[in-house]
Design a protein around this motif. Structure first.
Motif, PDB file in Angstrom:
ATOM      1  N   PRO A   1      76.797  62.536 -33.860  1.00 35.86           N
ATOM      2  CA  PRO A   1      76.456  62.652 -32.430  1.00 35.86           C
ATOM      3  C   PRO A   1      76.023  64.072 -32.084  1.00 35.86           C
ATOM      4  CG  PRO A   1      78.644  61.693 -32.716  1.00 35.86           C
ATOM      5  CD  PRO A   1      78.180  62.135 -34.051  1.00 35.86           C
ATOM      6  N   GLU A   2      74.938  64.188 -31.350  1.00 37.06           N
ATOM      7  CA  GLU A   2      74.431  65.500 -30.965  1.00 37.06           C
ATOM      8  C   GLU A   2      74.319  65.581 -29.449  1.00 37.06           C
ATOM      9  OE1 GLU A   2      71.436  67.414 -32.998  1.00 37.06           O
ATOM     10  OE2 GLU A   2      71.769  66.395 -34.891  1.00 37.06           O
ATOM     11  N   LEU A   3      75.234  66.323 -28.854  1.00 36.60           N
ATOM     12  CA  LEU A   3      75.181  66.534 -27.409  1.00 36.60           C
ATOM     13  C   LEU A   3      74.106  67.540 -27.017  1.00 36.60           C
ATOM     14  CD1 LEU A   3      78.927  66.548 -26.372  1.00 36.60           C
ATOM     15  CD2 LEU A   3      77.169  64.945 -25.680  1.00 36.60           C
ATOM     16  N   GLU A   4      73.561  68.249 -27.996  1.00 37.46           N
ATOM     17  CA  GLU A   4      72.523  69.224 -27.688  1.00 37.46           C
ATOM     18  C   GLU A   4      71.161  68.583 -27.458  1.00 37.46           C
ATOM     19  OE1 GLU A   4      74.267  69.500 -30.694  1.00 37.46           O
ATOM     20  OE2 GLU A   4      75.806  70.819 -29.890  1.00 37.46           O
ATOM     21  N   ALA A   5      71.013  67.311 -27.798  1.00 37.49           N
ATOM     22  CA  ALA A   5      69.741  66.624 -27.596  1.00 37.49           C
ATOM     23  C   ALA A   5      69.502  66.400 -26.105  1.00 37.49           C
ATOM     24  CB  ALA A   5      69.745  65.296 -28.347  1.00 37.49           C
ATOM     25  N   SER A   6      68.252  66.218 -25.756  1.00 34.33           N
ATOM     26  CA  SER A   6      67.919  66.103 -24.332  1.00 34.33           C
ATOM     27  C   SER A   6      68.290  64.743 -23.734  1.00 34.33           C
ATOM     28  CB  SER A   6      66.436  66.391 -24.113  1.00 34.33           C
ATOM     29  OG  SER A   6      65.642  65.529 -24.888  1.00 34.33           O
ATOM     30  N   LEU A   7      68.254  63.671 -24.511  1.00 31.35           N
ATOM     31  CA  LEU A   7      68.533  62.345 -23.961  1.00 31.35           C
ATOM     32  C   LEU A   7      69.944  62.213 -23.386  1.00 31.35           C
ATOM     33  CD1 LEU A   7      67.510  59.505 -23.381  1.00 31.35           C
ATOM     34  CD2 LEU A   7      68.328  58.847 -25.647  1.00 31.35           C
ATOM     35  N   PRO A   8      71.000  62.651 -24.084  1.00 35.01           N
ATOM     36  CA  PRO A   8      72.329  62.560 -23.455  1.00 35.01           C
ATOM     37  C   PRO A   8      72.438  63.380 -22.173  1.00 35.01           C
ATOM     38  CG  PRO A   8      72.564  62.924 -25.808  1.00 35.01           C
ATOM     39  CD  PRO A   8      71.108  63.059 -25.487  1.00 35.01           C
ATOM     40  N   TRP A   9      71.783  64.510 -22.127  1.00 32.33           N
ATOM     41  CA  TRP A   9      71.837  65.328 -20.913  1.00 32.33           C
ATOM     42  C   TRP A   9      71.097  64.669 -19.769  1.00 32.33           C
ATOM     43  CZ3 TRP A   9      74.713  69.420 -19.645  1.00 32.33           C
ATOM     44  CH2 TRP A   9      75.463  69.982 -20.677  1.00 32.33           C
ATOM     45  N   VAL A  10      69.980  64.039 -20.059  1.00 37.24           N
ATOM     46  CA  VAL A  10      69.227  63.354 -19.003  1.00 37.24           C
ATOM     47  C   VAL A  10      70.037  62.189 -18.450  1.00 37.24           C
ATOM     48  CG1 VAL A  10      67.191  61.925 -18.569  1.00 37.24           C
ATOM     49  CG2 VAL A  10      66.958  64.071 -19.802  1.00 37.24           C
ATOM     50  N   VAL A  11      70.612  61.384 -19.342  1.00 37.96           N
ATOM     51  CA  VAL A  11      71.399  60.228 -18.902  1.00 37.96           C
ATOM     52  C   VAL A  11      72.631  60.689 -18.125  1.00 37.96           C
ATOM     53  CG1 VAL A  11      72.778  58.268 -19.700  1.00 37.96           C
ATOM     54  CG2 VAL A  11      70.552  58.734 -20.725  1.00 37.96           C
ATOM     55  N   GLY A  12      73.320  61.707 -18.623  1.00 36.66           N
ATOM     56  CA  GLY A  12      74.494  62.225 -17.935  1.00 36.66           C
ATOM     57  C   GLY A  12      74.162  62.792 -16.564  1.00 36.66           C
ATOM     58  N   THR A  13      73.053  63.513 -16.465  1.00 34.84           N
ATOM     59  CA  THR A  13      72.641  64.084 -15.189  1.00 34.84           C
ATOM     60  C   THR A  13      72.252  62.992 -14.199  1.00 34.84           C
ATOM     61  OG1 THR A  13      71.878  66.083 -16.301  1.00 34.84           O
ATOM     62  CG2 THR A  13      71.036  65.682 -14.093  1.00 34.84           C
ATOM     63  N   LEU A  14      71.523  61.990 -14.667  1.00 37.82           N
ATOM     64  CA  LEU A  14      71.144  60.892 -13.777  1.00 37.82           C
ATOM     65  C   LEU A  14      72.356  60.110 -13.287  1.00 37.82           C
ATOM     66  CD1 LEU A  14      67.888  59.542 -15.467  1.00 37.82           C
ATOM     67  CD2 LEU A  14      68.094  60.824 -13.330  1.00 37.82           C
ATOM     68  N   MET A  15      73.317  59.873 -14.167  1.00 40.50           N
ATOM     69  CA  MET A  15      74.527  59.157 -13.753  1.00 40.50           C
ATOM     70  C   MET A  15      75.357  59.991 -12.774  1.00 40.50           C
ATOM     71  SD  MET A  15      74.444  56.166 -14.946  1.00 40.50           S
ATOM     72  CE  MET A  15      76.105  55.658 -14.615  1.00 40.50           C
ATOM     73  N   ALA A  16      75.445  61.297 -13.024  1.00 43.72           N
ATOM     74  CA  ALA A  16      76.190  62.164 -12.107  1.00 43.72           C
ATOM     75  C   ALA A  16      75.505  62.214 -10.744  1.00 43.72           C
ATOM     76  CB  ALA A  16      76.310  63.573 -12.699  1.00 43.72           C
ATOM     77  N   ALA A  17      74.186  62.293 -10.745  1.00 43.00           N
ATOM     78  CA  ALA A  17      73.454  62.307  -9.473  1.00 43.00           C
ATOM     79  C   ALA A  17      73.629  60.985  -8.736  1.00 43.00           C
ATOM     80  CB  ALA A  17      71.974  62.589  -9.724  1.00 43.00           C
ATOM     81  N   TRP A  18      73.637  59.876  -9.465  1.00 43.22           N
ATOM     82  CA  TRP A  18      73.832  58.563  -8.852  1.00 43.22           C
ATOM     83  C   TRP A  18      75.204  58.478  -8.177  1.00 43.22           C
ATOM     84  CZ3 TRP A  18      70.711  54.407  -8.169  1.00 43.22           C
ATOM     85  CH2 TRP A  18      71.308  53.229  -7.778  1.00 43.22           C
ATOM     86  N   VAL A  19      76.243  58.918  -8.874  1.00 43.75           N
ATOM     87  CA  VAL A  19      77.589  58.863  -8.305  1.00 43.75           C
ATOM     88  C   VAL A  19      77.727  59.874  -7.166  1.00 43.75           C
ATOM     89  CG1 VAL A  19      80.043  59.239  -8.806  1.00 43.75           C
ATOM     90  CG2 VAL A  19      78.624  57.987 -10.412  1.00 43.75           C
ATOM     91  N   LEU A  20      77.080  61.020  -7.307  1.00 45.66           N
ATOM     92  CA  LEU A  20      77.130  62.016  -6.236  1.00 45.66           C
ATOM     93  C   LEU A  20      76.472  61.485  -4.976  1.00 45.66           C
ATOM     94  CD1 LEU A  20      77.914  64.923  -5.507  1.00 45.66           C
ATOM     95  CD2 LEU A  20      75.671  65.631  -6.296  1.00 45.66           C
TER      96      LEU A  20
END
Length: 140
Positions: free
Chosen positions: A47-66
């Motif tokens: 697993p690579e958290l440095e890749a852009s896809l996990p960050w994009v998905v995490g940011t979109l989910m955080a923005a959705w909940v926010l």
């Protein structure tokens, strides 16, 4: 009275903002880790958290909940007030929002096609995390 009460209102706003951000931050982190694990399961790599896809998905989910979560109504009300104050007409508002969406889509496309990784620059240039980076060293 407003000047005397303003520090109290500011402190209440900071505390309310902190607690309103806990759930979106948690959901975004879980979504990023889950995405990294799913990608690693499909590719067979680690697993690579440095890749852009996990960050994009995490940011979109955080923005959705926010936006739609427990602190969402005040967030939407404040955002609406700011946009209404900056952009007076509805066509101008739609044009600026469309431009923002186009820029976001272009940036996401560019990050995915260039296989960009997240940079942790000020902490550690090699990309490994250590508690020594966060805890100041005592002399002696």
């Amino acid at each position: 009275m407003a000047v005397v009460a303003s520090p109290w209102h500011g402190l209440r706003a900071v505390v309310a903002t902190f607690f309103s951000l806990l759930l979106p931050a948690f959901v975004g982190g879980v979504a990023a880790v889950t995405t990294a694990l799913l990608v690693s399961m499909t590719t067979g790599d680690r697993p690579e958290l440095e890749a852009s896809l996990p960050w994009v998905v995490g940011t979109l989910m955080a923005a959705w909940v926010l936006w739609w979560g427990p602190g969402g109504p005040s967030m939407r009300r404040g955002s609406r007030s700011i946009v209404r104050g900056l952009l007076r007409s509805e066509p101008l508002t739609k044009a600026v929002m469309a431009l923002c969406v186009v820029i976001a889509v272009w940036c996401a496309f560019w990050a995915f096609t260039n296989d960009m990784a997240v940079s942790w620059w000020p902490f550690d240039p090699q990309g490994s995390w250590s508690l020594d980076d966060w805890i100041p060293q005592l002399p002696g």
